[in-house]
Structures are given as structure tokens and as C-alpha cells.
Scaffold this active site. Structure first.
Site, short mmCIF file in Angstrom:
data_model
loop_
_atom_site.label_atom_id
_atom_site.label_comp_id
_atom_site.label_asym_id
_atom_site.label_seq_id
_atom_site.Cartn_x
_atom_site.Cartn_y
_atom_site.Cartn_z
N GLY G 36 81.27 31.30 54.04
CA GLY G 36 82.63 31.59 54.45
C GLY G 36 82.85 33.08 54.56
N THR G 37 83.82 33.48 55.40
CA THR G 37 84.15 34.91 55.48
C THR G 37 84.75 35.35 54.16
OG1 THR G 37 86.25 34.30 56.46
CG2 THR G 37 84.48 34.89 57.97
N ALA G 38 84.71 36.66 53.91
CA ALA G 38 85.04 37.20 52.59
C ALA G 38 86.53 37.23 52.31
CB ALA G 38 84.48 38.62 52.47
N LYS G 68 93.49 31.59 54.90
CA LYS G 68 92.64 32.07 53.82
C LYS G 68 93.47 32.44 52.59
CE LYS G 68 88.81 32.93 53.95
NZ LYS G 68 88.02 34.04 54.48
#
Lengths: 254, 254, 254, 254, 254, 254, 254
Positions: G36-38, G68
Site C-alpha cells: 500500500g502507499t505510505a 486513506k
């Protein structure tokens, strides 16, 4: 070999997808349908025709005991192909749904509604673990709001509506026969003839009266009616389908 | 070898289809039926005959303890072939269904209804996980609305109606014997004779009175009646089936 | 090798059929029975005799703690062979059934009914998943309506009625001994003698009084009675079965 | 190699039989018992002695925390060998059974009854799926109707009654020691001595007072009594079992 | 290689025995304990000391969030080593047990009782299927009846009582350090010092005040008290354990 | 080969992660979506357009029976791609959620809320065992607070909001077509045209009126409206998408 | 190769330990987090900052639909990385816990309590069978008793408290960036800047305003506030993170 080994890895589990997104157990259940003798449905302007090949295995077996066409409700019938014992379960399910509808709403269940009740039931057996899919396809025919309707259910639980359709053995040949011969303005009589000729087309164009079941639901009567052996014999004669000699075939409908 | 390995991949799971649409566990349960000694049913105009081969394994075993024919209700009997302990479960199930029918509707259960209650029960064991199929076939005979009826149930849960039928060991030979010798206008006596000769046909045309069970349900009495050893001996003599010497066979009905 | 590999594929699952219609787990449970020391039942005109080989593993083990014969009800006893802990479960089950029968119907349970209650219970463990079959065979003996009755239950859940029967180790030899020596008009004394000689026949024709249990249910008393060591010693002497020297056998009844 | 591969095929499942009728999981649980340090029971005319080897792993571990002997009820004690955490479950079960007996019947539970309650509980874990067998053996000793009784339970759920018995590590050696030295007319003091010498026999005939637990239930007191370290030291001295030097053994009781 | 393959066959199942009587899943859970940083318990005459190595992975992580020591009740504390999330479950379980004891009996739960409640809970996860064992060991310390008590629970569910004990990484080295330095007449201060020096012994004899948690339960206060960073710094200085330079270790407590 | 074997090890289980953190069953369910014919959604300032490719397999099949677009509530519609029977389950679920919202809160459910109800339902089938994931993607479009909204649900249970989006066969090509041609200020008419041209772009830029379903929900009407065949024909003509000749394609939408 | 084969043997089961005490399914779930993106969390004296990289896959996808960062309660927010659908389940769980706390105790739930409710829930999915672990990590930030708090939950169910932390892709690089740049006396503005620069550090030090979400919970307001695109743009400009050209990256956040 590579492909085969890979397939084996995914087709043993009941409810899992293969890497290419297929449900093998459902596809194998479709094979079980193909192992059954054929049933044919034809929708005409005057009503729906259901016909089923029920050639018996033995001269001592009662032809009436090979059940391929069933009354689902006053105005609806069901023909099946595939695993006979599975078909009985779905037909009982359909009958209960039809009764519940009459009790709850005071009116006959719609043919589309009835079909979708059945396909939702079938779908559950393809997604939830602990059971195998149903190895049977059904043709559900009847009259709804004065209109003839003809549906198919397949082992995945998908409903399809048809003008004319075949399920079971030799499906592609029989369906091709239907496509070549179906016309929108068929009379009920012509519909019965087309259904019988379609079944006979995979059998050297011959049929015995006790080797086939036929039922109709007309828009006029809105009633499920099974044809007598005499009536079927007349249709067989009118359509030049009399058998030249007695078949001693070892058909295996499950 | 290739085919064999492929088959193994699909026949271990209880309730899954093989790629060609077969349920191997059900087919293997049919093999369990073939491992049992034969039972034969014959429908005559005067009533139904059930007969069962029950040759014992040991001279010290009580012949009556090899149970192959059972009373299901006053007007109905059941003969079995295959896994004995499984047969007892289904027969108990059938008896309870018959009792429930009398309690609920105040009348005897129809033979067809009784049969389909049993086959629906059998089918569940072929679709839902957590149990194996029943390894037994039944002949359910009786009188319904004054008419003799004879049904078979197989391990898939399919009901069949017959004029005359054999289940268990040597089925194809015995069924052939029935087909060659059955006539529609048999008397009950002739029916008993045909049943006994059919069983004997796989045993050098010999039968011992305590090696076979026979029961009848006539349209007149509408009652399940088991023949005595003396009555059976008379039939054996009348049909020239007396054994020349004592068999010491090691039959295995399970 | 081929056959062996194929067998392995089918005998690991608890409740599934092999391609030839066999239930391997049930057959293996029968092997567990053969691993137990023998029990013998003899039906005489005067009553039923149950006898059990209970040779102990160690001189410090109490012979009475090797339980092979149990009272099931006033008029009924049970001898076992095979997995001891499993036997205890079935005997407790039988006792509860006998008690329930007295409470519900105010009379002693029939021996046949009691046997079939037990075999139906056994059968469930061979069909429904989640448990293994019982690894034990039972002899259920008693008096019913003034008649002596002797039944066997096997791990498949099949009931058999016998005049005389052996279960456990060396069954085929012991059964042959029974067949050669059984007579229909045995007195109870002769029945006890036959039972003891049969057990001894697999042990150099020798028996120690504390190496065997004997119980009788006579038609006169209709009561389960265990013989004392002194009584057994007398029978051993009368039948010339005294051991020449002390055995130090390492019998394994499990 | 062949045999080994074949064995692996059957010993992975919890509750299934091998082709020769064995339950491998139960046999492996017996190996877990052998991995535990020994416990010994001796029945004398004056009462029952339970003794347990509890050599600690570390000088910082409290010797009392290695629990091998437990009070089950006023008149009954339990010694264990094998998987310690499993033993605790069975001992709690036994205690509850003893309490229930007092509440329900107003009297102390019999030692045989208590033992069979425990073995029935153990058997369930060998037949029904979803759990493993108990990896522990117990010695249950006490006084019942004024008589000393000593029972063993094994992982199969079989109860055995003994005059003197050893469970756990080196069982065959210790049992041989008991058989050679046991006499029926032992005093309680002699029984304690025999128990301690038996345990020491597998340890160079040496014992430390805090390396062994001893408890007695005499017919006079009918009370479970644990010996103090001083009392044990006296017995060790009287039986010439004092250790020559401190052992630093790495015993693993699990 | 042979041994390795054989081991693999038995260590995949959660709750089954290997042929030599071992429960591999429990043994592997013990490995999970060894992967956690160490905790040490020391019992002195004045009370119990719990100390835990909690070196953080990152300078940005709050040292207080690496929880190794927990208050279980007013008079009891718990230190853990191994899988952190599992530890939290057991500590919550222990707290609830302590509360229930206060509600039900109106008094503080005994340390031994509390420990055995926890080990019985742990044992269930090693015998019943459907879950894995807990991958954590606990030190449960407190005061019971005026006496300091210190217990260990391991993943098998076995309780041990100790004078001084270490769990987690480098257990054998730390335990050896304890055995060499423990004395029965330690003051609480000396106990804290021993605990800290033991933890430091595996870390070049250096400790940071925020890299270790310390708690005490004294017989005087009977209260769980966590030392402040300043108090710990004093102990570190008094025991010559100041770090020469900042560690940037990548400890992995899970 | 190495990588392939490794993949097989992880993609057979329903709900487990692969070593690189992927859920293969969910990814395979996405393949099932790609096996379905395409559906396209376009959000314009005036409302949302849903369009679906429903080319039939047979001239005898009723085009209306290939259901790709469904009314979910007065103000919301759903288009699907993938496993048809699975789609029916999710659409029924969505309809019930919409009804419950009206009953409970007296107002229409928000499109975002409805979507998340559906995706939460889908997620459960990817985490909890005993069932496979849904092999279908949905486009949920409608009007919420006067604003057109268009959402996608995928087999992992993730909701996405889009200006214009394609699901099913040829997704990447169709999505590229949308990205190149979408403009924020499209009229509803232009939106329908874009949707039809997008579907046609994978079919030689040709469409038959009965081979596509189109529905709109405008901000003005806030009502789900399906376009008639005539209306669709007009759009096809206006966008130059008339088929040059009849296709006889063998599309397989599950 | 050896090591790889050995690993495969242990990582297929959901809830079992490997021989070295690891839970592979939990470790693989951590890999799902890395896919997953940070997301980044920074605790400052003035409050907590949550920031999340949400670069979209397609220009037609609504940036707001890539969720997110979520409000958990008035005073608490949650940022996630990993499997999006799993994150939604945990966030819903956290919201319900926060509501329950307000209802039951009439006050806002503590951030630590909320975090531990969530991690206990996560742990259950790693120990009990029938489901896979959650493939997501969360940052839970808020104000408790006037103090800013920032927690991380990982797939094992372990809670960690941080001053500043990164989860998801490139964690080690981003965490190193945080460690090098974090100072204890950051203002909230500086905290937002640090969070954005940290995310940008893995992306050529560039960020688009609609490619990142930012939320704050200050000690003054004790309220969860999401920054507008304009506010984010200002921060991007102030921190010299404007993108030089439009990225067309194909980020895959599950």
C-alpha cells in the site's frame, strides 16, 4: 501436460476460482447436465411447449417413472436434464415457492420470479462451502400476465429467457436445429411438432410415444397439461417420426 | 495410467463433480450395492412379490438374522441389497414416514410418496458434505389405491418404478432373466416362482428354503405377508430349484 | 505396488467409499477387533453362555480389571473383543437403552431390540463425519420371552443372530471349532464346556481360571450370573483344560 | 522404507484406524507418557502408596512446583506421568466428578467409579475429531469400602486395576522391579520402601528427598496424606538410597 | 534428510502427537518465546522483582509503548516474553480472573491460583483444534498470604514456581547467571540489582534506563509498583551497568 | 517454473496471503470479472449514464434476459460485469439495503453509503473462510443530494468513485478510450454517446440496439430510467455505430 | 532451495507456528501493508498530524474516493496502509468502539484504549482459525487528557506508540527520514511540513495537492480536522514540493 496439471490444482475445491477466473465445479456440473437426455422448450404465440426425451433403460421399467417434466404450479411446468435426484430437489423448492406466493400474495407467482427464486437457490450452492453445485439444468415454462414465458436455469444459477431452447445431451446440435426451424408465429401445434422433431433429430429422426413426455401451458387455459400417449403418437405420426424398429438403447440419464 | 491418476484426483472428495460430470462417491456406493446378495421384485396383477437371497456365511448363524426384507407399513414392504447397516437406517426412516403419514392424514402413505420421501433423504447425503452416501439400494413394494406398485431407490437418490427388477449381485444377469421371463398377466404364484427362479439363476438354479426370504403384498389383502419356510419350500419344489447338496459358500453381504 | 498405492488413496478418509464399494475405515476397525483376545458365545436350550479370554499382561494386574463381560440388564449380558475403551462406551450406551426401556414401557428390553439400538448407534459413526468407527465387536446374550438369544454386533453396525459365535483373535479357527462341536441340544453345562474348550483351542488347549470370564443367562432364572473362579476351575478340570505350567504371555488386547 | 511410508499415511489423522487396526495418535500419546518421569503405585494391605520421580531441571525451581501427585478427594489421590498440562486437566475433571458424587449421593465416590469417569472422558478424545488424545497416564489410588484400590488410566481410555504399577519413563524396567519384589502381605512402610526403591532403580539406586513425592491413603484413616521431606528422607535412609553426590540431571518431563 | 522429512510430516497439524510423543506446535511456540527479548523474575525475602528488557527498535518509538510488565491485580504483576499480541490476551484473561475472584470471594486471588487459571487456559489451545497455541511465556509474581511467589507459564500450559527465572532470548545464559548469583537471603534491592545485571549480562553488561522495565511487589506493601526511570537509573549506576555509548540495536521482539 | 510452482502453493487456499502479501483468490475473482462483457459508467453534469454490452449467444435467447443493468432504488442503478449469478446476489443485497434505509430513516439511501454497504459485504467473503469471493464488479450510479455519483466495487470489496469507468472485458482499452474522450462538462446526451462509443470501441465501432442496455439517472428527475431500443438506436445512429452486418459472436459472459 | 521448500511447508496454514517460532501468515500480511502507499504520523507539542499518500491510478478516478485518512471520533483520526477493504472493517470497528465508550461512560474514548481495542480484535484473526489476518496497518492519532497521542497497529495485533512513524511502501526510507528530521519541539505547522516532506522523499521530493490527504487533531481544539486542497497546496509550496510535471504513475494501493 503442464496445463493439465495446473487445471487439476484448481478444480478439486468446491468454491474457489482458478487463476483464469473459472469455477471448475460449476463447469463440471454442466457436464453432468450433458450426461442427461435432452429436454426442449418452445415458446409459441399460443403458449409454451415442454418436451423431454425419456427413453427407458429397460423394457420392465415403467416409462412414467422416468420423470423429466413436472407441474410446478397450475400455470407453470418444469423440464429437467441431468442428475435426476438433484432435479427433484429443485422442483420441490420451486413448488414450495409457488405455494408460498399464493399464500402470501393471493396470486400465482410470476414465471420470471419463480425462475429467479430457483437460480438464487442454485447460486448459493456454488459460493458457500459444504455442498456441491446442483448437477441439473431446468426449463421453467408458463404463462404470466397472459404472456407465454420460457426460462432456463443452469448450474451456475444464471437465469436465461428463451424463445426456444434445448438442455442436456447434444445441446449444440439440438439448439442449432431449433435456430434453423424456429419461427416467431408458430402455433402451439407447430411448437409441439418442432420440439418433437428437435429431440428426434439426435435419434435418427425417430421417437416412440412412451419415450418422450410433452406438456403445454397455453395462454388461453393458463394451465399445465401433459399430453397423453395417444396425443403424442398422433404428433409423432404427423411429423413422420415413427420408429422403424424398437430401440434397445442403453441410455444413462444419471 | 494417465486416466487412472486423473480419476483419483476427483473420487476422493465426497460431494464434488469430476470433469466429466460424474459423482464418484455415488458410483462407488453403487459398487457397495453390487457387493450385497441380490433382491428381486416382481409386480403381478394380483400383487407385488419381494424376494431376497440371504445365504448365510456360517451354519451357526440364524438365517432369520440376515435381514433382507422388512415390513415398512401394513401395506408396504422393503427389500434391500448392499451395506446392511445402511439399509436399516433407511428402513427406519421409511417406517417413521409411514407412521407420520397415518398420524397426520389418517390414511396409509402412497407407495410413490413413500419412495420419494426416501430418495429425497438419500439425495441429501450425496450433495451436502459431512457424510458419505448410503451404500444400499431398496425395492419398495406395496398396494396404492388398489394397484400394486414396485419402486427402486438407488444410492444417487433417484426413484424408478418397475414391473420387475433386481438389485445387488449379478444385477445385469438377473435383470436379463427377468426381461426374458416376465409377462404382464402373471398370477401372484407365478410371480413368486419367477422371483425365486431369477435368484436361483445366478446360483446353479438351486435355492435352499432358509437361504431366501419372500414377502407379498396382494391387492386383495393390502397386507405385507412373509412366506413361511414351508411355503417357500413348496415354491422351490414346484420350480425345480431344490439344491443337490448343501452349499458351504462364503458369501459376503457387505 | 499399483494396487497398494490405489488403496492408500481411499482408506484415509473416514466415511468414503473406495472404487469397489468398500469402507476401509470400517474394515480397519474390524482389524482392531482381531487384535483383541477372543470372546465366545454359545446358545443352549437352557440359556446363553458368554465366555471371554482375559489373559493378563502382568502378574501384578488384577485379573478382574480386564473387563470382557458386562451385565447389560438383569436378563442380558455383553462380551466384547477389540478396543477396550470403545467397548465401554457401547456397553454404557446399551445399559442406558435398557434402563430407558424399563422406565418407558415398564418391562425388560428385548435382546433383539437392544442389539439393534446398539448397531444403529454404531452405524452413525461409519456414515457421518467427525469421528472414527468403534473398534470393537460385541456379543449380546440374554433371554427374551423365555427364549435364549445371542447376537453379534460388528464395527459396520450390522446385527447378526447366532447359535454359537466367536469374536476377536483367531476368529476363523475358533468359529471352525464351534461349527465342528456345536449341537442344538446342548445343556447349559455342555455349553459352558464348549465355550471354554473353544477359547482354549487357540491356546494349546489350556486355560487358567483367572484367565477367563464366564457368565450365563438361563431361561429359568432370566438373570445374568457371572461364574466364580471356583466354578470356572471346576469346568476347566472337567474339560481337561488345566494349564501344565504358568503362561507368561504378553497378550495385547488393544 | 516401504513400511515407514505406509505408516506415515495413517498416523497423521487424529481419529482413524490404520490398516492393521491401530490408532497411531493414541500410540504416540503413549510415547508422550514415556517422556515423563516415572510414577509408581503400590497397593498394600494397609493402604495405597503413590510415589513420583520429580527431579527438577534447575536448582532455582521450587521442587513443590513440579506437581506429580495430587489429592483428588479426601480418600483418593492421583499420580501422573507425561504431559503435565494435560494431567492438570484430567485431575481437575476427576476432582469435579468426586465433588459431584458427594453432592448428588452424599458419599465419597468409589475409586473404580472415579477411574471409569476419567477413562470415559479420555476415550472421547480418541474417537471424536477436533482434538488430540491426552498425552498422560494416571495412577488413581484410594480406599473404597475399607479396601485399598489402585488403578491406571492410559491414553486410550482403558482402566486397569493393579497391585503395583509404574507409569512413565523406564516403565518396563520399573515394572520388572515391582514384579520381582512385590509381595501380597506388604506393610504400608514396606510399600513406601518398595515404591522408592523402584523409582531409584532407574537412577543408580539413589534418590534425593526433594526429588520425589510420596502420598499414602491408608485403610485406617481413609485420608490422602503427603509425606513431608523429613519423612521421605527417613525412608530414603532406611532403604539405602541416599545420593552419593548431587545430580545435575537435565530431566525433561514433557 | 530422512529425519527432517519425517519431522515435517508431524509438525504441520496443530494438535497431534509425533511418533515420539511430541507436540511440535507447542515446541515451535516455545521458539516464538525465544524470539522475544528477555524478562527476569527474582524472588527475595522482601518481595518479588520483575524486570524486562525493552530495548526499542527506533528512537522515535515511545519506550512506554513496548509493554513487557503489566499490573495484574493490586498485589500481582506479570512480565512477558514472546509474541506481544498473544501476551496481551493472556494478561487480559488474568486480570479478569483476578477481578472475578475479588467479586466472588471478596478477597485477592492467590498467585498460584491465578497462575493455574492462566495455564489451564493456555492448555486448551494446545489440545482442541481450530486455534494455535499462545506464543508467549509469562512470569507471574506477587504476594500470597504474606509470602512472595514467582511463577512461570510456558506455551504448553505448564506452571512452574521459581526462586529466580528468565524467559525469552538467551534464556540458558541468563538462567545460568541467575543460578550462579542467586542467594536465598537477598534483599529487595539486591534482587533488583541481580535482575538488572542478569539482563545486562547478555548485552555487554550495559543497560539504558528507558531500555528496561522494573516492577516490585513487596511483602510489606503487597502492592505492584513500577520503578521510575530515575529509580532505574540509580540501580543501573549502583550496579555499574551504564552504557558506554548509545545502542542502535535492531531488536525484534516478535 | 520455480515461480509458477511457488504461486500454486498459495493460490489454492481461499483466505490466505501469499509471501508477497497478495490474496490470489481475490485476484482470480478479478479474472472472472474480465471474462464478462463490459459495462461502462459516465458521470455528467446532468446525471449518470450506465451502459452495458449484452451481446447474446443465440438468436433465440431473449435479449432482455441477459441482465447487465438493474434498478437498485428509485434514484440508483447498478451495472455489472462478471459472474452473472453472483451479480444477482449483490444486487439483491443492495436493494434490501436501500429499502431498509427508506424504512429506517424515511429517505433515500446515499449512493456512497449504498456502495459501502455492498463493499463491506464483499470484503467479508474475502476474509472469513467457508465461501469464495464474489466474481463480479459493479458500477453503482445515482443522484445524492442533487449531485450525480458513480462508484465501482471490485472483488476485494474496495469502493472507488469515478467520473467515468469501465469494468469487464477489455477494461484497459475501454478505460483508455474514456480517458481520451471524457470531458467534465458533458451533457447527458454526450455522456450516453461516450458510453456507447466506448463499448463499441472494442467491437469494430459497431453496436446493435438489442446488444446494449443503457440507463440514466438525471439530477433533474432523480429517477432510474432505462432507454428503449428505439432511443438506443437513435444514439447508435447519431454516433455512427450501426453494425455493417449481423454479428454471430460467441460471447461468453459466464 | 532446501530452505525454500521448508518454508513452504509452514506458511500455508493460517494459524500455525513455523519451527523457528514465526507466524508466516502474519508476516505475509505485513507484506500486504508494504504494497500500500505510505501514511505518516507526526506527534507535535500542539497536536497530531496524519498524512497519507493517495496518488490515484487514473485521472478519471475521484481523488476523494481513495480513502486513506478517516475520522474515528471527534478527537481521533485513523490513517491506513495496505489492503483497503480490510482497513474499512477495522475503522468501522474502531468507530463503533468509540461510540460505545461515549454511550457507556459518557466521555470520549482514550486513544490508547481505542488502539488496544483494535489490536485485540486484530490478534483474534491471527490465532483462531477460519479467517485470515487483516492485511493492513493503521495509525491512530488523537488527543487524550490534553496530550497528543500517536499509535500504530500492525497485522499481528501489537500496539506501538510513536513520536513519528511511517507505514506502507518504503517504510524504512521514510522512517529514516523521520528519524533524521524529527524534533521534539515541532509546531503543528512544522509537523505537517515534516509529514509531507517525508512522503515526498520517496517521490523525487514532489507532491500534488490532490495526491495527499492531511488531517490534524490539535490539543487546543481536540477535534479531527481534514485540510482542504488549498491548505495542502500552501504547505506543498512552503516546503518546495511542487511537482515539476504531472505524474502518470501506476501506483497500486491494493
Amino acid at each position: 501436460m503442464q496445463g493439465q496439471a495446473q487445471q487439476q490444482a484448481y478444480d478439486r475445491g468446491i468454491t474457489i476460482f482458478s487463476p483464469d477466473g473459472r469455477l471448475y465445479q460449476v463447469e463440471y456440473a454442466r457436464e453432468a447436465v450433458k450426461r442427461g437426455t435432452a429436454s426442449v422448450g418452445v415458446r409459441t404465440a399460443e403458449g409454451v411447449v415442454l418436451a423431454a426425451d425419456k427413453r427407458s433403460r429397460s423394457p420392465l421399467m415403467e416409462p412414467t417413472s422416468v420423470e423429466k417434466i413436472h407441474k410446478a404450479d397450475d400455470h407453470a411446468g418444469i423440464a429437467s436434464a441431468g442428475h435426476v435426484a438433484d432435479a427433484r430437489q429443485l422442483i420441490d423448492f420451486a413448488r414450495r415457492q409457488a405455494q408460498v406466493n399464493r399464500l402470501r400474495y393471493g396470486e400465482a407467482v410470476g414465471i420470471e420470479t419463480l425462475t429467479k427464486n430457483v437460480t438464487d437457490h442454485i447460486q448459493q450452492y456454488t459460493q458457500v462451502g459444504g455442498a456441491r453445485p446442483f448437477g441439473v439444468a431446468l426449463l421453467i415454462g408458463g404463462v404470466e400476465n397472459g404472456e407465454p414465458r420460457l426460462y432456463e436455469t443452469d448450474p451456475s444459477g444464471t437465469p436465461y429467457e428463451w424463445k426456444a431452447v434445448s438442455i442436456g445431451a447434444d445441446r449444440s446440435d439440438l439448439q442449432e436445429h431449433l435456430e434453423e426451424n424456429y419461427e416467431d408465429d408458430l402455433t402451439l401445434d407447430e411448437g409441439v411438432g418442432l420440439a418433437l422433431r428437435t429431440i428426434a433429430s439426435a435419434n435418427d429422426d425417430e421417437l416412440a410415444a412412451d419415450g418422450v413426455d410433452v406438456a403445454t401451458i397455453t395462454t388461453e387455459s393458463e394451465a399445465f397439461v401433459e399430453l397423453t400417449n395417444d396425443e403424442i403418437s398422433t404428433y409423432i405420426a404427423d411429423n413422420d417420426l415413427e420408429p422403424s424398429e424398437e430401440d434397445d438403447e442403453d441410455g444413462d440419464d444419471e
